[in-house]
Scaffold this motif. Structure first.
Motif, short mmCIF file in Angstrom:
data_model
loop_
_atom_site.label_atom_id
_atom_site.label_comp_id
_atom_site.label_asym_id
_atom_site.label_seq_id
_atom_site.Cartn_x
_atom_site.Cartn_y
_atom_site.Cartn_z
N ILE A 406 0.83 -1.22 0.00
CA ILE A 406 0.00 0.00 0.00
C ILE A 406 0.86 1.26 0.00
O ILE A 406 0.57 2.20 -0.77
CB ILE A 406 -0.98 -0.03 1.18
CG1 ILE A 406 -2.02 -1.14 0.97
CG2 ILE A 406 -1.67 1.31 1.36
CD1 ILE A 406 -3.07 -1.22 2.04
N PRO A 407 1.90 1.38 0.83
CA PRO A 407 2.77 2.56 0.70
C PRO A 407 3.38 2.72 -0.68
O PRO A 407 3.58 3.85 -1.14
CB PRO A 407 3.85 2.32 1.76
CG PRO A 407 3.18 1.48 2.78
CD PRO A 407 2.25 0.60 2.02
N HIS A 408 3.65 1.63 -1.37
CA HIS A 408 4.19 1.74 -2.72
C HIS A 408 3.15 2.34 -3.68
O HIS A 408 3.50 3.12 -4.57
CB HIS A 408 4.63 0.37 -3.22
CG HIS A 408 5.89 -0.10 -2.58
ND1 HIS A 408 6.31 -1.42 -2.63
CD2 HIS A 408 6.83 0.55 -1.85
CE1 HIS A 408 7.45 -1.54 -1.97
NE2 HIS A 408 7.78 -0.35 -1.49
N VAL A 409 1.87 2.00 -3.49
CA VAL A 409 0.83 2.62 -4.31
C VAL A 409 0.78 4.12 -4.05
O VAL A 409 0.67 4.93 -4.97
CB VAL A 409 -0.54 1.96 -4.03
CG1 VAL A 409 -1.63 2.64 -4.84
CG2 VAL A 409 -0.50 0.48 -4.35
N ALA A 410 0.85 4.49 -2.77
CA ALA A 410 0.82 5.92 -2.42
C ALA A 410 2.04 6.65 -2.97
O ALA A 410 1.93 7.80 -3.42
CB ALA A 410 0.74 6.08 -0.91
N LEU A 411 3.21 6.03 -2.94
CA LEU A 411 4.42 6.65 -3.46
C LEU A 411 4.28 6.95 -4.95
O LEU A 411 4.66 8.02 -5.43
CB LEU A 411 5.63 5.75 -3.20
CG LEU A 411 6.14 5.69 -1.77
CD1 LEU A 411 7.16 4.57 -1.62
CD2 LEU A 411 6.77 7.02 -1.37
N VAL A 412 3.72 6.01 -5.69
CA VAL A 412 3.56 6.20 -7.13
C VAL A 412 2.53 7.30 -7.40
O VAL A 412 2.72 8.16 -8.27
CB VAL A 412 3.14 4.88 -7.81
CG1 VAL A 412 2.77 5.12 -9.27
CG2 VAL A 412 4.28 3.87 -7.73
N SER A 413 1.43 7.30 -6.66
CA SER A 413 0.38 8.29 -6.91
C SER A 413 0.82 9.71 -6.58
O SER A 413 0.30 10.67 -7.16
CB SER A 413 -0.87 7.94 -6.11
OG SER A 413 -0.63 8.05 -4.72
N CYS A 414 1.78 9.86 -5.67
CA CYS A 414 2.21 11.20 -5.25
C CYS A 414 3.39 11.74 -6.05
O CYS A 414 3.76 12.89 -5.85
CB CYS A 414 2.56 11.18 -3.76
SG CYS A 414 1.12 10.96 -2.68
N LEU A 415 3.99 10.94 -6.91
CA LEU A 415 5.10 11.47 -7.70
C LEU A 415 4.65 12.03 -9.05
O LEU A 415 5.45 12.55 -9.81
CB LEU A 415 6.18 10.40 -7.92
CG LEU A 415 5.84 9.15 -8.74
CD1 LEU A 415 5.97 9.35 -10.23
CD2 LEU A 415 6.73 7.98 -8.30
N LEU A 416 3.33 11.97 -9.32
CA LEU A 416 2.81 12.44 -10.60
C LEU A 416 2.60 13.95 -10.57
O LEU A 416 2.34 14.55 -9.51
CB LEU A 416 1.48 11.73 -10.91
CG LEU A 416 1.55 10.20 -10.88
CD1 LEU A 416 0.16 9.61 -11.09
CD2 LEU A 416 2.50 9.68 -11.95
N LEU A 417 2.70 14.57 -11.73
CA LEU A 417 2.53 16.02 -11.82
C LEU A 417 1.07 16.44 -11.78
O LEU A 417 0.75 17.53 -11.32
CB LEU A 417 3.18 16.54 -13.11
CG LEU A 417 4.71 16.50 -13.16
CD1 LEU A 417 5.20 17.04 -14.50
CD2 LEU A 417 5.33 17.30 -12.02
N ALA A 418 0.18 15.62 -12.29
CA ALA A 418 -1.24 15.96 -12.28
C ALA A 418 -1.77 15.92 -10.85
O ALA A 418 -1.56 14.94 -10.13
CB ALA A 418 -2.03 14.99 -13.16
N GLY A 419 -2.43 16.98 -10.44
CA GLY A 419 -2.96 17.06 -9.09
C GLY A 419 -4.19 16.19 -8.91
O GLY A 419 -4.91 15.88 -9.86
N ASN A 420 -4.44 15.80 -7.66
CA ASN A 420 -5.58 14.95 -7.37
C ASN A 420 -6.86 15.73 -7.11
O ASN A 420 -7.94 15.17 -7.16
CB ASN A 420 -5.27 14.08 -6.15
CG ASN A 420 -4.08 13.18 -6.39
OD1 ASN A 420 -3.83 12.77 -7.52
ND2 ASN A 420 -3.33 12.87 -5.33
N ASN A 421 -6.75 17.03 -6.83
CA ASN A 421 -7.91 17.85 -6.48
C ASN A 421 -8.36 18.66 -7.69
O ASN A 421 -7.68 19.60 -8.10
CB ASN A 421 -7.56 18.77 -5.31
CG ASN A 421 -8.80 19.45 -4.74
OD1 ASN A 421 -9.89 19.41 -5.32
ND2 ASN A 421 -8.63 20.09 -3.61
N PRO A 422 -9.52 18.36 -8.28
CA PRO A 422 -9.97 19.11 -9.47
C PRO A 422 -10.44 20.52 -9.14
O PRO A 422 -10.63 21.32 -10.06
CB PRO A 422 -11.13 18.25 -10.00
CG PRO A 422 -11.65 17.54 -8.80
CD PRO A 422 -10.46 17.28 -7.92
#
Length: 757
Positions: A406-422
């Motif tokens: 699970i931390p690995h999933v979070a690490l990948v999701s947080c290194l992206l340039l596209a923000g999560n909040n629309p």
């Protein structure tokens, strides 16, 4: 007669000699001990015939008492002397072995040295099943077995899941927070609302954690693919920063798509409005070529009212109703933008950088939590070293490595340039949306471009897995019903936003849609689409698959290794559960990659061919069946397996026997279960496998966190550099001058074209 008597005497003499030798040999073997009585007496007295305290099928078995019964089947105390029972088969050692290590075998602890007895107390599976059925439930006061793994691994993983982007969440009724100030009369109602709201939020987090854990591999792979696409797009823009092949508008729109490429493609209209004020003209000719009418037209800006702007317009507009300044044609060192155009470019730069900086940094979102997770993991590894041979510590270490996914999933999701909040994007484009349609109410969903949403053809040829419109009717109907049920209980994660972010497992395909749309909208960006999506499609797809496989394979492998080498060595319930989870994630990842890979050639073949249609429908049905089966296995082994470990369900006779003996466990003499603790075998495997596996897990997660932090920082820096070069134009020299008459003629033609449109 004489011969018979002689033969009988000879046999008697031979038997006498053998008995004499046997008696002499028995003189050196001791079968009793008085020194061990004080150690064994407290445990072997007052034994219960039935070790269970309540229904063993419900967790009432006492495994420690079962161990005492096994020792009692092997040893007996009579007249203050400890004897080995004659004919017993449970104990394989001698009294000398027991005296060499004077301790009671059940519940023995590591004494700081590797000197320990071998596994000597065994029970057959049949005896275990008849005398010690069921399993021992974890007691509430036994905090080391359930509270420590809960705090060290599970709760941090729940926090990590909050950083994984999602589209929907469990609805929280607004009535729980309605009302004015709290007074005495409202306190009873407030007391009811607080735990109810907390329960709903907790349930929502648990459900999302189950989803993330069950489909971790598609999430990781999709995120890595998006990161590769971002890097390739930035590289493409960097390679053309020293030439005038792209206009400021094309650069700005491309950079914007990197930031909002996680939103549905229906947000394309708003992205066009965001860059409509930026000039789109640029000299497009190779050095040494003569200027042509096309070159001049590309630099001329003609005014157009804002309400005529649509995503398919190829000409650019200004917010002013007066003619913009015609760019000077000739020898120039920099492009001549009007004051209004310069302001628009600077404003766009500020907004792009502000949107990038509005996102939570990698260190704040996931970097710092990873440090705490690693700290708890280091403590577990330290306990393995200090408590060698402990079953509880070994299983907790294996569970910690298992939950590392699970931390690995979070690490990948947080290194992206596209923000999560629309909402960040909605704030940036809200004014342009209202200006483009001033009669739209502020709370109307018409702010979202729904044309593409209702038109499946709007996303064709985008090399995406979202070709759901071509699925069989039964699958589409089932998916529609499921979607309605989910929508009834789960609302949008960002209710106030008019834009919808993609699920984490669709992030990569969603970004591919945006890149493909850029190529369709701007002819000079088709080269980027071909380079990023077409030429490197296979390479990036399988590269992301390899790295994604590594991120969930390493923790799964070492978790299986620890459980496998927990004596007796071999596959058992715990190791098979983790192994099945890894296999389910591999199946999900392959299905995700294969559908995306073959979607590129989805139009191949003859659609009118009956066999082609039958085979295609059958393959789609098979794909969905395997996908659902893999999700079920992933959910059962991850969440169900964790519950089994915490409640101690897996401590039973069946799971104590290696899997290779399960089939003939009733008759096979090798189907034995040892009960003594802290033996030489346990200490050996703990030092050889358990501790190194824990160290590798800590080092691996640290490296992954550092690479993720470095990669995101690198992408951010490159992005900021490209934003500053949006309006950069290299020096261009022309051998011929263009007359003012040609310029006026071109402007009149463009104006007439707009009027006719």
């Amino acid at each position: 007669m004489h011969y018979s008597m002689m033969y009988l005497l000879y046999n008697l003499l031979w038997l006498s000699i053998q008995c004499l030798h046997l008696a002499n040999g028995q003189l050196g073997i001791r079968n009793s001990s008085t020194d061990l009585v004080p150690i064994y007496q407290p445990y072997l007295s007052n034994l219960r015939e039935n070790p269970a305290t309540f229904n063993p099928a419900l967790g009432g078995q006492d495994w420690g008492m079962c161990c005492n019964l096994v020792v009692n089947e092997s040893l007996v105390i009579e007249n203050d002397t400890l004897y080995i029972r004659p004919g017993q088969t449970f104990f394989t050692g001698t009294i000398n072995d027991l005296e060499e290590f004077p301790r009671f075998p059940c519940g023995a602890k590591y004494n700081g040295t590797l000197s320990a007895p071998h596994q000597q107390f065994w029970m057959p599976y049949s005896w275990c099943y008849n005398h010690c059925p069921g399993w021992p439930v974890t007691k509430a006061n036994d905090l080391g077995k359930w509270l420590k793994p809960l705090i060290a691994f599970i709760l941090p993983s729940l926090i990590f899941c909050l950083n994984v982007p999602r589209r929907r969440r469990l609805d929280l009724p607004t009535s729980l927070f309605s009302g004015g100030s709290i007074d005495i009369s409202s306190i009873p109602l407030f007391i009811i609302k607080v735990p109810l709201a907390s329960s709903i939020v907790t349930l929502d987090i648990i459900i999302w954690t189950c989803v993330v854990f069950s489909v971790a591999s598609p999430m990781i792979t999709s995120g890595i693919y998006e990161a590769l696409l971002d890097a390739r797009v930035l590289s493409y823009l960097e390679s053309r920063s020293k030439e005038n092949s792209l206009s400021a508008k094309e650069k700005a729109h491309t950079l914007l798509s990197i930031l909002i490429g996680n939103l549905d493609i229906q947000a394309w209209h708003s992205s066009s409005l965001f860059v409509h004020n930026i000039p789109g003209g640029v000299f497009r000719r190779r050095p040494g070529a003569q200027p042509t009418k096309t070159n001049i037209e590309s630099r001329i800006e003609v005014p157009r009212p804002l309400d005529t702007i649509t995503p398919i317009h190829s000409l650019d507009a200004s917010t002013s109703n007066t003619p913009t300044k015609i760019t000077t044609i000739g020898r120039s060192k920099q492009s001549s933008y009007s004051v209004q155009q310069r302001r628009s470019i600077i404003t766009t730069k500020w907004r792009l950088l502000a949107m990038l900086d509005s996102q939570i940094s990698f260190g704040t979102s996931v970097g710092a939590p990873v440090l705490f997770y690693i700290a708890s993991f280091i403590w577990s590894v330290y306990e393995v070293r200090e408590e060698l041979g402990s079953y509880v510590t070994a299983h907790q270490l294996a569970a910690g490595m298992f939950w590392m996914t699970i931390p690995h999933v979070a690490l990948v999701s947080c290194l992206l340039l596209a923000g999560n909040n629309p909402n960040i994007w909605q704030n940036a484009v809200a004014e342009s949306l209202l200006i483009s349609d001033p009669f739209t109410p502020i709370d109307s969903l018409r702010l979202v471009d729904t044309d593409l949403e209702s038109d499946p053809g709007g996303v064709r040829n985008l090399h995406s897995v979202e070709f759901t419109s071509k699925d069989p009717r039964a699958i589409r109907y089932t998916r529609s019903i499921t979607s309605r049920l989910v929508n009834r209980f789960f609302g949008l994660a960002y209710k106030e936003s008019r834009f919808k972010p993609a699920w984490m497992w669709n992030r990569g395909s969603n970004k591919a849609m945006w890149i493909a749309k850029l190529g369709d909208e701007y002819p000079y960006l088709r080269g980027m689409r071909e380079e990023v999506l077409d030429r490197n499609f296979k390479k990036d797809l399988w590269t992301s698959g390899f790295y994604g496989f590594t991120l969930y394979f390493v923790p799964t492998f070492f978790s299986v290794l620890v459980s496998y080498t927990t004596p007796r060595p071999g596959f058992g319930c715990r190791s098979l559960l983790v192994f099945a989870y890894g296999l389910s994630q591999l199946i999900l990842q392959l299905l995700w990659l294969l559908r995306w890979y073959f979607s590129k050639g989805d139009t191949a073949g003859n659609p009118n061919n009956t066999w082609y249609t039958v085979v295609k429908s059958a393959s789609i049905y098979l794909w969905y069946l395997m996908f659902l089966f893999a999700i079920f296995i992933g959910a059962f082994t991850s969440i169900g397996g964790t519950i089994f470990v915490l409640t101690n369900v897996l401590t039973n006779c069946f799971c104590a026997v290696p899997a290779q003996y399960w089939r003939d466990r009733w008759k096979n003499p090798e189907a034995l279960i040892f009960v003594d603790d802290s033996t030489w075998e346990q200490l050996y495997y703990a030092e050889k496998w358990w501790f190194p596996a824990g160290v590798v897990g800590v080092v691996f997660m640290t490296i992954v966190a550092y690479i993720g932090w470095w990669y995101q920082r690198s992408l951010r820096q490159r992005y900021c550099d490209l934003v500053s070069k949006i309006d950069h134009v290299n020096d261009i020299e022309f051998e011929d001058e263009v007359s003012d008459t040609d310029v006026d003629h071109i402007r009149e033609e463009a104006t007439e074209t707009i009027r006719n449109t």
